[in-house]
Design a protein around this motif. Structure first.
Motif, PDB file in Angstrom:
ATOM      1  N   ILE A   1       0.882  -1.170   0.174  1.00  0.00           N
ATOM      2  CA  ILE A   1      -0.072   0.067   0.056  1.00  0.00           C
ATOM      3  C   ILE A   1       0.743   1.322   0.159  1.00  0.00           C
ATOM      4  O   ILE A   1       0.618   2.133  -0.593  1.00  0.00           O
ATOM      5  CB  ILE A   1      -1.127  -0.097   1.087  1.00  0.00           C
ATOM      6  N   CYS A   2       1.874   1.137   0.618  1.00  0.00           N
ATOM      7  CA  CYS A   2       2.861   2.464   0.979  1.00  0.00           C
ATOM      8  C   CYS A   2       3.347   2.723  -0.493  1.00  0.00           C
ATOM      9  O   CYS A   2       3.493   3.705  -1.026  1.00  0.00           O
ATOM     10  CB  CYS A   2       4.096   2.112   1.817  1.00  0.00           C
ATOM     11  N   HIS A   3       3.827   1.581  -1.301  1.00  0.00           N
ATOM     12  CA  HIS A   3       4.286   1.907  -2.641  1.00  0.00           C
ATOM     13  C   HIS A   3       3.456   2.342  -3.410  1.00  0.00           C
ATOM     14  O   HIS A   3       3.748   3.320  -4.299  1.00  0.00           O
ATOM     15  CB  HIS A   3       4.811   0.388  -3.005  1.00  0.00           C
ATOM     16  N   PHE A   4       2.237   1.886  -3.480  1.00  0.00           N
ATOM     17  CA  PHE A   4       1.058   2.449  -4.242  1.00  0.00           C
ATOM     18  C   PHE A   4       0.901   3.732  -4.275  1.00  0.00           C
ATOM     19  O   PHE A   4       0.590   4.552  -5.084  1.00  0.00           O
ATOM     20  CB  PHE A   4      -0.159   1.358  -4.236  1.00  0.00           C
ATOM     21  N   ILE A   5       0.715   4.368  -2.889  1.00  0.00           N
ATOM     22  CA  ILE A   5       0.550   5.530  -2.590  1.00  0.00           C
ATOM     23  C   ILE A   5       1.606   6.317  -2.970  1.00  0.00           C
ATOM     24  O   ILE A   5       1.575   7.669  -3.656  1.00  0.00           O
ATOM     25  CB  ILE A   5       0.539   5.624  -0.921  1.00  0.00           C
ATOM     26  N   GLY A   6       2.955   6.003  -3.047  1.00  0.00           N
ATOM     27  CA  GLY A   6       4.037   6.625  -3.304  1.00  0.00           C
ATOM     28  C   GLY A   6       4.126   6.662  -4.903  1.00  0.00           C
ATOM     29  O   GLY A   6       4.534   7.817  -5.316  1.00  0.00           O
ATOM     30  N   PHE A   7       3.769   5.590  -5.490  1.00  0.00           N
ATOM     31  CA  PHE A   7       3.665   6.037  -7.063  1.00  0.00           C
ATOM     32  C   PHE A   7       2.696   6.984  -7.506  1.00  0.00           C
ATOM     33  O   PHE A   7       2.876   7.541  -8.529  1.00  0.00           O
ATOM     34  CB  PHE A   7       3.335   4.578  -7.524  1.00  0.00           C
TER      35      PHE A   7
ATOM     36  N   ALA B   1       1.510  12.184  -9.431  1.00  0.00           N
ATOM     37  CA  ALA B   1       0.740  13.500  -9.027  1.00  0.00           C
ATOM     38  C   ALA B   1       1.395  14.973  -9.046  1.00  0.00           C
ATOM     39  O   ALA B   1       1.207  16.035  -9.273  1.00  0.00           O
ATOM     40  CB  ALA B   1      -0.137  13.496  -7.910  1.00  0.00           C
ATOM     41  N   VAL B   2       2.513  14.480  -8.246  1.00  0.00           N
ATOM     42  CA  VAL B   2       3.542  15.670  -7.891  1.00  0.00           C
ATOM     43  C   VAL B   2       5.036  15.097  -8.136  1.00  0.00           C
ATOM     44  O   VAL B   2       5.852  14.905  -7.123  1.00  0.00           O
ATOM     45  CB  VAL B   2       3.551  15.955  -6.221  1.00  0.00           C
ATOM     46  N   PRO B   3       5.327  15.162  -9.388  1.00  0.00           N
ATOM     47  CA  PRO B   3       6.853  14.701  -9.689  1.00  0.00           C
ATOM     48  C   PRO B   3       7.830  15.597  -9.023  1.00  0.00           C
ATOM     49  O   PRO B   3       7.513  16.810  -9.412  1.00  0.00           O
ATOM     50  CB  PRO B   3       6.710  14.415 -11.121  1.00  0.00           C
ATOM     51  N   ALA B   4       8.805  15.269  -8.254  1.00  0.00           N
ATOM     52  CA  ALA B   4       9.888  16.169  -7.670  1.00  0.00           C
ATOM     53  C   ALA B   4      11.332  15.847  -7.968  1.00  0.00           C
ATOM     54  O   ALA B   4      11.453  14.632  -7.996  1.00  0.00           O
ATOM     55  CB  ALA B   4       9.303  16.271  -6.154  1.00  0.00           C
ATOM     56  N   ALA B   5      11.895  16.853  -8.191  1.00  0.00           N
ATOM     57  CA  ALA B   5      13.326  16.627  -8.455  1.00  0.00           C
ATOM     58  C   ALA B   5      14.351  16.447  -7.252  1.00  0.00           C
ATOM     59  O   ALA B   5      13.953  17.264  -6.085  1.00  0.00           O
ATOM     60  CB  ALA B   5      13.869  17.875  -9.262  1.00  0.00           C
ATOM     61  N   PRO B   6      15.026  15.665  -6.994  1.00  0.00           N
ATOM     62  CA  PRO B   6      15.926  15.358  -5.876  1.00  0.00           C
ATOM     63  C   PRO B   6      16.909  16.541  -5.732  1.00  0.00           C
ATOM     64  O   PRO B   6      17.213  17.236  -6.808  1.00  0.00           O
ATOM     65  CB  PRO B   6      16.623  13.857  -6.185  1.00  0.00           C
TER      66      PRO B   6
ATOM     67  N   PRO C   1       7.354  11.052  -2.090  1.00  0.00           N
ATOM     68  CA  PRO C   1       7.776  10.693  -0.735  1.00  0.00           C
ATOM     69  C   PRO C   1       9.124   9.802  -1.094  1.00  0.00           C
ATOM     70  O   PRO C   1       9.365   9.218  -2.017  1.00  0.00           O
ATOM     71  CB  PRO C   1       6.997  10.018  -0.169  1.00  0.00           C
ATOM     72  N   SER C   2       9.881   9.768   0.161  1.00  0.00           N
ATOM     73  CA  SER C   2      11.109   8.910   0.128  1.00  0.00           C
ATOM     74  C   SER C   2      10.804   7.665   0.656  1.00  0.00           C
ATOM     75  O   SER C   2      10.304   7.684   1.714  1.00  0.00           O
ATOM     76  CB  SER C   2      12.112   9.601   0.791  1.00  0.00           C
ATOM     77  N   LEU C   3      10.704   6.761  -0.371  1.00  0.00           N
ATOM     78  CA  LEU C   3      10.333   5.383   0.063  1.00  0.00           C
ATOM     79  C   LEU C   3      11.517   4.665   0.752  1.00  0.00           C
ATOM     80  O   LEU C   3      11.327   3.735   1.619  1.00  0.00           O
ATOM     81  CB  LEU C   3       9.912   4.467  -1.261  1.00  0.00           C
TER      82      LEU C   3
END
Length: 301
Positions: free
Chosen positions: A161-167, A172-177, A226-228
């Motif tokens: 579930i954590c991975h699916f939320i993360g994906f 939805a909000v792609p973010a650069a590291p 998020p950081s998985l």
């Protein structure tokens, strides 16, 4: 054939199709022209174990959440181009948020600070949780499968579930590291190659190419939040909170703190990414805990 059908129904009931999901995935990959040997091996292995006997069926049911994550991760490369486009990626906006919340000096974020202040001993130290997070999660799941199977179901389904939320957040909000902003500035380049960032120093120090090779397979450069990595130890902490005593809780807490600090030190994540990852892990464990009875019923059907 009829006998085999009765055998399958006796093992799985109405969930008879579960061991065939990797086969369907392999067929899809073949239709898309991207079939690899591991697709065939996984499909054959899961179908064989799933239909062999009750003990092997139980094993397939236990690892099924992690299997779903692997299949979803494999499909991400086809979905990502539709959502991760230059106009949608948060680049310097992420750095601005980090500066407003966690500045450690004038125009200086924690990744900026560690980029200038680092040493081989800390590189090696913080590479340990990054090198071992997958293996630690697998060993912990195996331990729970043997010692506390119901908590094992919660942990593994929370993992999924954590991975699916993360994906979903990645899309939805792609973010650069941080390393990307350091290398490319505020310009978003969808063709930018993934990087192991500060872990390249570890490769160079040890004379290996482990981290370079591992991160070169990343299908989405703009999946910093998020950081998985930080979510993994948080899943263990939250799923074990009521069962663990104060002899084992410090281990979970220490692992989580080490991973959060490593993610920032190694230039892979902003601190906000780790905080969001921990929050996602908490939500995932809460959902999996509420659904533990149907999960357990499916596994033990």
């Amino acid at each position: 054939m009829e006998r085999f059908g009765q055998h399958v129904v006796g093992l799985w009931g109405r969930w008879w199709f579960v061991p065939l999901i990797p086969t369907v995935h392999a067929g899809l990959m073949a239709a898309l022209g991207t079939l690899r040997p591991e697709h065939i091996l996984v499909a054959a292995g899961i179908a064989g174990l799933g239909f062999a006997s009750r003990p092997t069926r139980l094993l397939v049911a236990a690892v099924f959440p992690a299997l779903l994550v692997g299949l979803a991760y494999d499909l991400m490369r086809f979905v990502t181009p539709f959502f991760v486009r230059p106009g949608r990626v948060w680049g310097c906006e992420m750095r601005a948020i980090e500066l407003s919340l966690f500045s450690v000096g004038p125009n200086t974020t924690l990744p900026d600070f560690f980029h200038l202040h680092n040493a081989p001993v800390f590189d090696l130290l913080f590479a340990i949780p990054y090198a071992g997070f997958i293996y630690i999660a697998a060993l912990y799941a195996l331990y729970l499968f043997v010692r506390d199977r119901e908590r094992g179901y919660v942990y593994l389904w929370a993992f999924a579930i954590c991975h699916f939320i993360g994906f979903a957040i990645y899309m939805a909000v792609p973010a650069a590291p941080p390393w990307y902003i350091r290398a490319y500035g505020c310009v978003i380049d969808p063709t930018a190659a993934p990087s192991a960032a500060a872990l390249l120093r570890v490769d160079q120090f040890l004379g290996i190419h482990y981290f370079e090779g591992f991160y070169s397979r990343n299908p989405n450069v703009f999946g910093a939040m998020p950081s998985l990595h930080c979510a993994f130890p948080a899943l263990g902490l939250f799923s074990a909170w009521h069962a663990a005593g104060w002899r084992t809780r410090p281990i979970h807490l220490g692992y989580l703190a080490a991973m959060v600090l490593a993610s920032v030190y190694l230039d892979h994540h902003w601190l906000i990414d780790g905080i969001v990852g921990i929050a996602v892990a908490g939500i995932a464990v809460m959902i999996a805990t509420r659904l533990r009875r149907p999960f357990r019923a499916v596994a033990a059907a």
